[in-house]
Write a protein that holds these residues in place. Structure first.
Motif, mmCIF file in Angstrom:
data_model
loop_
_atom_site.group_PDB
_atom_site.id
_atom_site.type_symbol
_atom_site.label_atom_id
_atom_site.label_comp_id
_atom_site.label_asym_id
_atom_site.label_seq_id
_atom_site.Cartn_x
_atom_site.Cartn_y
_atom_site.Cartn_z
ATOM 1 N N GLY A 126 -33.119 41.657 -6.028
ATOM 2 C CA GLY A 126 -33.735 42.372 -4.910
ATOM 3 C C GLY A 126 -32.797 43.398 -4.308
ATOM 4 N N LEU A 127 -31.546 42.981 -4.121
ATOM 5 C CA LEU A 127 -30.552 43.909 -3.570
ATOM 6 C C LEU A 127 -30.331 45.088 -4.519
ATOM 7 N N ILE A 128 -30.261 44.787 -5.812
ATOM 8 C CA ILE A 128 -30.064 45.874 -6.785
ATOM 9 C C ILE A 128 -31.257 46.833 -6.726
ATOM 10 N N ASN A 129 -32.466 46.283 -6.680
ATOM 11 C CA ASN A 129 -33.660 47.130 -6.498
ATOM 12 C C ASN A 129 -33.480 48.059 -5.305
ATOM 13 N N THR A 135 -30.700 54.672 -2.545
ATOM 14 C CA THR A 135 -29.629 55.657 -2.674
ATOM 15 C C THR A 135 -29.875 56.642 -3.818
ATOM 16 N N LEU A 136 -30.474 56.184 -4.919
ATOM 17 C CA LEU A 136 -30.688 57.116 -6.040
ATOM 18 C C LEU A 136 -32.064 57.766 -6.005
ATOM 19 N N ARG A 137 -32.893 57.307 -5.047
ATOM 20 C CA ARG A 137 -34.225 57.891 -4.862
ATOM 21 C C ARG A 137 -35.087 57.835 -6.121
ATOM 22 N N ILE A 138 -34.964 56.755 -6.883
ATOM 23 C CA ILE A 138 -35.865 56.558 -8.015
ATOM 24 C C ILE A 138 -37.091 55.814 -7.483
ATOM 25 N N PRO A 139 -38.300 56.208 -7.899
ATOM 26 C CA PRO A 139 -39.499 55.555 -7.359
ATOM 27 C C PRO A 139 -39.443 54.038 -7.530
ATOM 28 N N PHE A 141 -41.716 51.908 -7.951
ATOM 29 C CA PHE A 141 -42.566 51.430 -9.039
ATOM 30 C C PHE A 141 -41.750 51.265 -10.322
ATOM 31 N N ILE A 142 -40.923 52.261 -10.619
ATOM 32 C CA ILE A 142 -40.158 52.264 -11.866
ATOM 33 C C ILE A 142 -39.001 51.275 -11.801
ATOM 34 N N VAL A 143 -38.265 51.316 -10.685
ATOM 35 C CA VAL A 143 -37.088 50.446 -10.563
ATOM 36 C C VAL A 143 -37.504 48.984 -10.653
ATOM 37 N N THR A 144 -38.562 48.620 -9.904
ATOM 38 C CA THR A 144 -38.929 47.203 -9.865
ATOM 39 C C THR A 144 -39.626 46.780 -11.159
ATOM 40 N N LEU A 145 -40.291 47.732 -11.822
ATOM 41 C CA LEU A 145 -40.860 47.416 -13.147
ATOM 42 C C LEU A 145 -39.722 47.077 -14.108
ATOM 43 N N TYR A 262 -36.203 45.098 0.185
ATOM 44 C CA TYR A 262 -36.339 44.607 -1.195
ATOM 45 C C TYR A 262 -35.636 43.267 -1.363
ATOM 46 N N ALA A 263 -34.543 43.063 -0.621
ATOM 47 C CA ALA A 263 -33.879 41.748 -0.653
ATOM 48 C C ALA A 263 -34.804 40.692 -0.055
ATOM 49 N N LEU A 264 -35.493 41.075 1.021
ATOM 50 C CA LEU A 264 -36.430 40.157 1.679
ATOM 51 C C LEU A 264 -37.584 39.798 0.747
ATOM 52 N N SER A 265 -38.116 40.821 0.091
ATOM 53 C CA SER A 265 -39.219 40.601 -0.845
ATOM 54 C C SER A 265 -38.777 39.648 -1.952
ATOM 55 N N ALA A 266 -37.580 39.874 -2.483
ATOM 56 C CA ALA A 266 -37.058 39.002 -3.528
ATOM 57 C C ALA A 266 -36.811 37.596 -2.983
ATOM 58 N N ALA A 267 -36.368 37.518 -1.722
ATOM 59 C CA ALA A 267 -36.083 36.205 -1.135
ATOM 60 C C ALA A 267 -37.354 35.383 -1.002
ATOM 61 N N THR A 268 -38.450 36.006 -0.577
ATOM 62 C CA THR A 268 -39.696 35.236 -0.461
ATOM 63 C C THR A 268 -40.171 34.794 -1.842
#
Lengths: 368, 251
Positions: A126-129, A135-139, A141-145, A262-268
Motif C-alpha cells: 500500500g505504501l509503495i502504491n 510522487t511519480l504521478r502515474i495513474p 489504476f495502473i500502479v495498483t493493477l 493507499y496505506a489505509l486501503s491496504a491496511a483494511t
C-alpha cells in the motif's frame, strides 16, 4: 409553476437520490422475507438470526476492502490491488502463526504477532502504491493493477499455492466465536462471550450473534465514519478529490495524504485477510481476489463518484449490504447462483444512472 | 513609504526559454497595480514566482521589508500573500465555509487533544461574518461551490483572502467568464480591498477593467518589463502598443 413548487420538487429529488439505496435494501429484505418462506416450505426463513449473522459474516471482507476503497476513490484514485493484498496478508499471518506456535510461543501472543504481521505485509505494498502514485504521478489504476500482480506472485511464492493450515484453536475462535450466544427453545438462554457447553439438539439451536470478525469490522467502520466525516483528515480527502491543485495551494500536504490513503486501503484489506485466515483456519492467497470487484461495486452503489470528491462511509455499508442480501436471498430462493452476478451488475449501473438523472433533472430545473 | 512587495531582477527559465527576464516590481500599501501583457508575456510565471508556485532562478523578492523565500504556495499564504488563480483554487465539491477554511480548518479538541473534530459551527459563522463585511450575500450559503455562479465563486475566493488577513492580493484574470453585473461586483471588491490598505496585483486582458481599478500599470512583453505607467497618465492605445512590442521603454 411557482418557485415554491420547484424548490419542493428539487428537495424531493435530492432526498430520493440520497435514500433510494436504503429503501431498495429495505425492499429487498421485505421481498426475500416473504418469498423465501413461500418457496421453500422446509422451514427455511430469510428473517432469522442465523441468516442475518451469515449475511454480516459474508460482508466482512467486501466491506473492509470497500471502506479503504471509499477513502481512495473520494480522493479521485482507485486501488485495484486490495484483492491480492488481502490474500497476501492471509498467507503471511497464517505462516507467522504456524511458525511461532511450532517454536512453542505462547498461543495468544503468536496469534497477535501473526495478525500484526499480516496487516504489515499488506501495508507495505500500500505504501509503495501511494509513493509511486503521489510522487511519480502515474495513474492509480495502473500502479495498483501492477501491484495486484506483484502481491499475487508474492502470496503464491510464499504459500507455494497451497492453503497454509495447521492453525491453533485460538485462530479458529477469533474467526468464528461471538460476542453473544443464543439458544432458542424451551431450555434456551442468552450467553455473553462464552459459548454454553451444549451438545446434540441444543447445539443445533445455538446461534452465534455478532461474531468477532463482524464486531471488528463494525468498530473499524465507526472509526472510519468518524474520520471521514468529522475530522480534518477526512475533509482533506474530499478537498483532494474535488480539486487536487486547490488542495495543494491551500497548503494541504497532498502527497503525504495520498500515501496514507493507499496505506489505509491496504491496511483494511490486510485486516480482511487476517480475518479470512481466522474464519477458515488457514491462509489462502486467493481469499480476496474474487471479492475485489464486489467491494468496488459496493462503493459505487453507495454513491461514491469515480471522479472523486463524493461519497460516504454509510453509503458503502449500504452497498455491501445490498450485494450480500441479494446474493443470499437469491440462493435461498433456489435461483441458480450465477444470476446474482447479473443482478449486482444491473444495480451498479442503476446506481450511477440515478445519480446522473438527479443532476440532469435538477440542472434543467435550475436552467428553466 | 516602504513597498509591501519588492521584486528585484527576477529571472525564471524553463529549459532554454527565459519566461521572466530580470523583472523588477514594487507594490505599495493601498495600491492596485495592473500587470498586463500578451499571452506568454510572463505575467503568470512572474506571479507564480511571487506566490511560491515556482522558485526564481535569479533575483530577490522582499515582502514587508524582509527577504522572502517561498518554497511552496502555503509559505507565501502564511506570509500574507493570497493568490486568486484563473482556475479559482476552490474545491467545487465542498461548501463555502469548507473552502474559506481549506487547509486551515478550525478544530475542536477532545480527550485532552487526542481527538480533533472539525468545528463546523465556528467556521460557518466566521464565513458568514466575513461575507457580510464584504457585502456579499448568498441565498444559498449551504450549497457546494460548483452550484454557485462564477462571480459568487470569485467572491468566496476574495472572502477567503480577506478572512486570512491578506497583506497582498494577487488576482489572475478575476473577471474572466463573468457576466457584466458580476464583473462589476468583483471590481467593487478590489476597490474595497484598496480601502482596507490591502494592495492588489491585477492580471487582466480586459484593459477597461485594469483602467477602472488600478493606479499603476506594468506591461510585460516576452518576459521583460517594457513599461510602467501611472494609470491616470496613460491610455489603452498606448498600453496596447507596449503589449505588442511596438513601444519599449527599456530600449
Amino acid at each position: 409553476m411557482g418557485d415554491g413548487t420547484v424548490a419542493r420538487q428539487k428537495q424531493l429529488i435530492l432526498v430520493f437520490s440520497r435514500v433510494w439505496a436504503w429503501v431498495f435494501l429495505a425492499g429487498l429484505i421485505a421481498f426475500f422475507a416473504t418469498s423465501v418462506n413461500i418457496q421453500s416450505r422446509g422451514g427455511v426463513n430469510f428473517l432469522t438470526i442465523r441468516n442475518s449473522q451469515n449475511i454480516l459474516m459474508a460482508i466482512v471482507p467486501v466491506l473492509l476492502m470497500g471502506l479503504g476503497q471509499t477513502f481512495v476513490v473520494i480522493a479521485a484514485g482507485i486501488d485495484l490491488s486490495v484483492g491480492w493484498v488481502m490474500g497476501l496478508s492471509s498467507v503471511v499471518s497464517a505462516m507467522v502463526i504456524v511458525a511461532l506456535t511450532d517454536r512453542g510461543t505462547y498461543e495468544p501472543l503468536a496469534i497477535v504477532i501473526g495478525c500484526l504481521a499480516g496487516v504489515v505485509a499488506a501495508i507495505i505494498p500500500g505504501l509503495i502504491n501511494g509513493v509511486i502514485i503521489a510522487t511519480l504521478r502515474i495513474p492509480s489504476f495502473i500502479v495498483t493493477l501492477g501491484m495486484s500482480f506483484i502481491a499475487r506472485g508474492v502470496a503464491f511464492l510464499l504459500s507455494g499455492g497451497n492453503v497454509v493450515g495447521g492453525q491453533p484453536q485460538g485462530v479458529r475462535d477469533l474467526g468464528n466465536e461471538a460476542l453473544l450466544y443464543l439458544i432458542s427453545g424451551s431450555h434456551g438462554g442468552l450467553y455473553f462471550l462464552r459459548p454454553p457447553a451444549v451438545t446434540g439438539e441444543a447445539l443445533r439451536q445455538l446461534d452465534r450473534i455478532l461474531q468477532w470478525p463482524v464486531v471488528i469490522t463494525f468498530v473499524l467502520l465507526l472509526i472510519m465514519l468518524f474520520v471521514l466525516h468529522k475530522t480534518q483528515f477526512g475533509r482533506h480527502v474530499y478537498a483532494i478529490g474535488g480539486n487536487r491543485e486547490a488542495a495543494l495551494r491551500a497548503g494541504i500536504p497532498v502527497d503525504r495524504h495520498i500515501i496514507v490513503l493507499y496505506a489505509l486501503s491496504a491496511a483494511t484489506a490486510g485486516i480482511a485477510g487476517v480475518l479470512s485466515t481466522a474464519r477458515f483456519s488457514g491462509g489462502s492467497s486467493i481469499a480476496g481476489d474474487p471479492l475485489l470487484l464486489s467491494s468496488i461495486a459496493a462503493v459505487i452503489i453507495g454513491g461514491v463518484s469515480m471522479f472523486g470528491g463524493e461519497g460516504s462511509v454509510s453509503g458503502t455499508l449500504i452497498g455491501a449490504l445490498i450485494i450480500a442480501v441479494m446474493t443470499t436471498g437469491l440462493v435461498m430462493l433456489n435461483v441458480q447462483p450465477f444470476w446474482q452476478y447479473i443482478v449486482v451488475g444491473i444495480v451498479v449501473i442503476l446506481a450511477v444512472l440515478i445519480d446522473q438523472a438527479r443532476d440532469l433533472i435538477i440542472g434543467r430545473m435550475e436552467a428553466g | 513609504m516602504e513597498p509591501m512587495l519588492s521584486v528585484r531582477n527576477l529571472v525564471k527559465r524553463f529549459g532554454g526559454l527565459t519566461a521572466v527576464n530580470h523583472v523588477s516590481l514594487d507594490v505599495y500599501p493601498g495600491e492596485a497595480v495592473g500587470l498586463v501583457g500578451d499571452n506568454a508575456a510572463g505575467k503568470s510565471t512572474l506571479i507564480k514566482c511571487i506566490s511560491g508556485v515556482y522558485q526564481a532562478d535569479e533575483g530577490e523578492i522582499f515582502f514587508r521589508g524582509e527577504r522572502a523565500h517561498f518554497a511552496r504556495p502555503i509559505d507565501a499564504r502564511r506570509a500574507g500573500i493570497e493568490t486568486i488563480y484563473q482556475d479559482l483554487a476552490l474545491a467545487g465539491n465542498l461548501g463555502i465555509s469548507a473552502n474559506i477554511f481549506m487547509g486551515r480548518e478550525v478544530k475542536r479538541k477532545y480527550l485532552g487533544g487526542m481527538v480533533h473534530t472539525l468545528d463546523e459551527t465556528f467556521m460557518n459563522e466566521a464565513s458568514r461574518k466575513v461575507l457580510d463585511t464584504l457585502n456579499i450575500h448568498f441565498a444559498n450559503f449551504g450549497e457546494k461551490i460548483e452550484k454557485l455562479s462564477g462571480g459568487q465563486r470569485q467572491a468566496v475566493a476574495i472572502a477567503r483572502a480577506v478572512y486570512w488577513q491578506a497583506k497582498l492580493m494577487i488576482m489572475d484574470e478575476p473577471t474572466n467568464n463573468l457576466g457584466v453585473v458580476e464583473q462589476h461586483k468583483v471590481l467593487d471588491l478590489i476597490g474595497k480591498l484598496r480601502e482596507e490598505q490591502v494592495p492588489v496585483i491585477l492580471i487582466s486582458h480586459t484593459l477597461p477593467d485594469v483602467f477602472a481599478v488600478t493606479n499603476r500599470i506594468v506591461v510585460m512583453h516576452r518576459g521583460r518589463r517594457v513599461a510602467e505607467k501611472r494609470t491616470s497618465e496613460t491610455n489603452s492605445h498606448e498600453i496596447v502598443q507596449y503589449m505588442v512590442g511596438a513601444l519599449d521603454d527599456t530600449r
